[in-house]
Design a protein around this motif. Structure first.
Motif, mmCIF file in Angstrom:
data_model
loop_
_atom_site.group_PDB
_atom_site.id
_atom_site.type_symbol
_atom_site.label_atom_id
_atom_site.label_comp_id
_atom_site.label_asym_id
_atom_site.label_seq_id
_atom_site.Cartn_x
_atom_site.Cartn_y
_atom_site.Cartn_z
ATOM 1 N N TRP A 136 0.893 -1.109 0.082
ATOM 2 C CA TRP A 136 -0.068 0.066 0.126
ATOM 3 C C TRP A 136 0.938 1.261 -0.021
ATOM 4 N N LYS A 137 2.004 1.174 0.808
ATOM 5 C CA LYS A 137 2.795 2.270 1.041
ATOM 6 C C LYS A 137 3.357 2.768 -0.442
ATOM 7 N N CYS A 138 3.701 1.683 -1.215
ATOM 8 C CA CYS A 138 4.454 2.019 -2.281
ATOM 9 C C CYS A 138 3.740 2.108 -3.650
ATOM 10 N N GLY A 139 2.342 1.982 -3.502
ATOM 11 C CA GLY A 139 1.267 2.298 -4.437
ATOM 12 C C GLY A 139 1.096 0.975 -5.047
ATOM 13 N N LEU A 140 1.261 -0.354 -4.766
ATOM 14 C CA LEU A 140 1.149 -1.177 -5.884
ATOM 15 C C LEU A 140 -0.511 -1.697 -5.492
ATOM 16 N N VAL A 141 -0.984 -1.372 -4.228
ATOM 17 C CA VAL A 141 -2.308 -1.618 -4.050
ATOM 18 C C VAL A 141 -3.271 -0.396 -3.731
ATOM 19 N N SER A 142 -4.421 -0.324 -4.077
ATOM 20 C CA SER A 142 -4.955 1.044 -3.643
ATOM 21 C C SER A 142 -5.696 1.120 -2.543
ATOM 22 N N ARG A 143 -6.170 -0.126 -1.818
ATOM 23 C CA ARG A 143 -6.587 -0.347 -0.314
ATOM 24 C C ARG A 143 -6.250 -1.648 0.305
ATOM 25 N N VAL A 144 -5.982 -1.460 1.344
ATOM 26 C CA VAL A 144 -5.825 -2.624 2.306
ATOM 27 C C VAL A 144 -6.837 -2.694 3.257
ATOM 28 N N VAL A 145 -7.507 -3.844 3.434
ATOM 29 C CA VAL A 145 -8.729 -4.164 4.521
ATOM 30 C C VAL A 145 -8.413 -5.376 5.100
ATOM 31 N N PRO A 146 -8.954 -5.711 6.312
ATOM 32 C CA PRO A 146 -8.977 -6.870 7.024
ATOM 33 C C PRO A 146 -9.543 -8.017 5.976
ATOM 34 N N LEU A 147 -8.891 -9.142 6.488
ATOM 35 C CA LEU A 147 -9.288 -10.183 5.489
ATOM 36 C C LEU A 147 -10.723 -10.471 5.386
ATOM 37 N N ASP A 148 -11.192 -10.473 6.655
ATOM 38 C CA ASP A 148 -12.678 -10.739 6.658
ATOM 39 C C ASP A 148 -13.559 -9.677 5.983
ATOM 40 N N ASP A 149 -13.174 -8.371 5.751
ATOM 41 C CA ASP A 149 -13.795 -7.686 4.898
ATOM 42 C C ASP A 149 -13.454 -7.484 3.457
ATOM 43 N N LEU A 150 -12.742 -8.225 3.010
ATOM 44 C CA LEU A 150 -12.136 -8.123 1.507
ATOM 45 C C LEU A 150 -13.256 -8.219 0.732
ATOM 46 N N ARG A 151 -14.015 -9.410 0.656
ATOM 47 C CA ARG A 151 -15.127 -9.724 -0.200
ATOM 48 C C ARG A 151 -16.064 -8.462 -0.401
ATOM 49 N N GLU A 152 -16.616 -8.018 0.816
ATOM 50 C CA GLU A 152 -17.585 -6.950 1.072
ATOM 51 C C GLU A 152 -17.036 -5.585 0.484
ATOM 52 N N THR A 153 -15.859 -5.291 0.565
ATOM 53 C CA THR A 153 -15.338 -4.107 0.387
ATOM 54 C C THR A 153 -15.179 -4.013 -1.141
ATOM 55 N N VAL A 154 -14.557 -5.296 -1.914
ATOM 56 C CA VAL A 154 -14.777 -5.281 -3.149
ATOM 57 C C VAL A 154 -15.869 -5.262 -3.823
ATOM 58 N N MET A 155 -16.691 -5.887 -3.589
ATOM 59 C CA MET A 155 -18.257 -5.881 -4.226
ATOM 60 C C MET A 155 -18.591 -4.420 -3.881
ATOM 61 N N ARG A 156 -18.509 -3.824 -2.851
ATOM 62 C CA ARG A 156 -18.955 -2.441 -2.853
ATOM 63 C C ARG A 156 -18.522 -1.551 -3.751
ATOM 64 N N ILE A 157 -16.896 -1.743 -3.852
ATOM 65 C CA ILE A 157 -16.140 -0.827 -4.902
ATOM 66 C C ILE A 157 -16.843 -1.350 -6.351
ATOM 67 N N ALA A 158 -16.951 -2.485 -6.763
ATOM 68 C CA ALA A 158 -17.420 -2.876 -7.819
ATOM 69 C C ALA A 158 -18.832 -2.458 -8.307
ATOM 70 N N GLU A 159 -19.582 -2.351 -7.453
ATOM 71 C CA GLU A 159 -21.041 -1.910 -7.680
ATOM 72 C C GLU A 159 -21.049 -0.415 -7.581
ATOM 73 N N THR A 160 -20.064 0.096 -7.122
ATOM 74 C CA THR A 160 -19.953 1.779 -7.181
ATOM 75 C C THR A 160 -19.704 1.861 -8.596
ATOM 76 N N ILE A 161 -18.600 1.297 -9.039
ATOM 77 C CA ILE A 161 -18.285 1.586 -10.534
ATOM 78 C C ILE A 161 -19.407 1.254 -11.457
ATOM 79 N N ALA A 162 -20.152 -0.008 -11.185
ATOM 80 C CA ALA A 162 -21.287 -0.756 -12.152
ATOM 81 C C ALA A 162 -22.264 0.370 -11.962
ATOM 82 N N ASP A 163 -22.509 1.353 -11.210
ATOM 83 C CA ASP A 163 -23.504 2.276 -11.379
ATOM 84 C C ASP A 163 -23.168 3.353 -12.106
ATOM 85 N N LYS A 164 -22.029 3.505 -12.394
ATOM 86 C CA LYS A 164 -21.965 4.837 -13.686
ATOM 87 C C LYS A 164 -22.191 4.282 -15.243
#
Ligand code: HXC
Length: 258
Positions: free
Chosen positions: A172-200
């Motif tokens: 994250w610090k070197c910009g390879l990834v855009s966000r880091v989240v707890p493992l348990d939240d990964l799927r929910e976070t990614v799906m939320r990001i994906a749905e946000t983009i899908a609504d455009k």
């Protein structure tokens, strides 16, 4: 369609591809790469799918190309098959946004595959690396090229020459990834990001993706020129008219992909 090496599902407007060779930590065999290409073809053709998520297991996104499959290859095998070009770069020519959701190991070809996606969201247990040097070989799917563009020469050299892994925080610090989240939240976070983009608006999303990717393929002035011409083109869309009208009328836009 059923695949041997991946799982495929659709959730809302998002197509999810899960690499699924758990016993081999999702090592990227030629069969898996074939399945991945076919799934991307299907999602790209599916009008209801607007964003694609590529993920693995909690333990491994992918631990690299399949070493057992590669070990006995000769130079001529590699050269004549144009080893790895076939199929591997399918993700880079996908016109819909592709998000890599990375937990656990993303090593060698696994790290390279994640870098082919449009953005990487990492779980806090993610580990990235280009350990090919430990096997007496080197990255062959963009590790020396994409990693260098994303994190700079010194860190790319460090990763490719020592073969060490970097953790999610360093990524994250070197910009390879855009966000880091707890493992348990990964799927929910990614799906939320994906749905946000899908609504455009899908065509505008595709234009933005193409413009950002152009930054990695061309000079700054050519990239700026491409961006400006594409920006002009958005004014030919109904969605630009709708988006700006909605702002002025203080309501949510209703995009039609036109
Ligand atoms: C084939 C692999 C594999 C791989 C793991 N496995 N990585 N099989 N290809 N890349 C298999 C192991 O052989 C083992 O199967 C099982 O997965 C579990 O792995 P372990 O090593 O027992 O797990 P662990 O101790 O937790 O160690 C995890 C690990 C380690 C640190 C990720 O597996 C590892 O170092 N893997 C190799 C990583 C690597 O070098 N990747 C780069 C590959 S070259 P068995 O049946 O033995 O129990 C590459 C080139 C790309 O990617 C260039 C172009 C594509």
């Amino acid at each position: 369609m059923a695949y041997d090496n991946i799982l495929v599902e659709t959730s809302g407007q998002v197509g999810v591809i899960t690499l699924n060779r758990p016993k081999a930590l999702n090592a990227l065999s030629s069969g898996l790469i074939r399945d991945l290409g076919a799934a991307l073809d299907a999602f790209e053709a599916a009008p209801d799918v607007r964003v694609i998520v590529l993920t693995g297991s909690d333990k491994a996104f992918a631990a690299g190309a399949d070493i057992k499959e590669m070990a006995e290859k000769t130079y001529m095998d590699a050269y004549l098959q144009n080893f790895i070009t076939q199929g591997w770069e399918r993700v880079t020519v996908c016109r819909k946004p592709v998000i890599a959701a990375v937990a656990g190991f993303a090593l060698g070809g696994g790290c390279e595959l994640a870098m082919m996606c449009d953005m990487i969201i990492a779980a806090d247990n993610a580990k990235f690396g280009q350990p090919e040097i430990n096997l007496g070989t080197m990255p062959g799917a963009g590790g020396t090229q994409r990693l260098t563009r994303f994190v700079g020469k010194s860190k790319a050299m460090d990763m490719c020459l020592t073969g060490r892994m970097m953790d999610a925080d360093e990524a994250w610090k070197c910009g390879l990834v855009s966000r880091v989240v707890p493992l348990d939240d990964l799927r929910e976070t990614v799906m939320r990001i994906a749905e946000t983009i899908a609504d455009k608006s899908l065509p505008i999303t595709m234009m933005v993706k193409e413009a950002v990717n152009t930054a990695y393929e061309t000079t700054l002035s050519q990239g700026i020129h491409f961006e400006r011409r594409t920006f002009h083109a958005t004014f030919a869309t109904d969605d630009q008219k709708e988006g700006m009208a909605a702002f002025i009328e203080k309501r949510q836009p209703s995009f039609t992909d036109r």
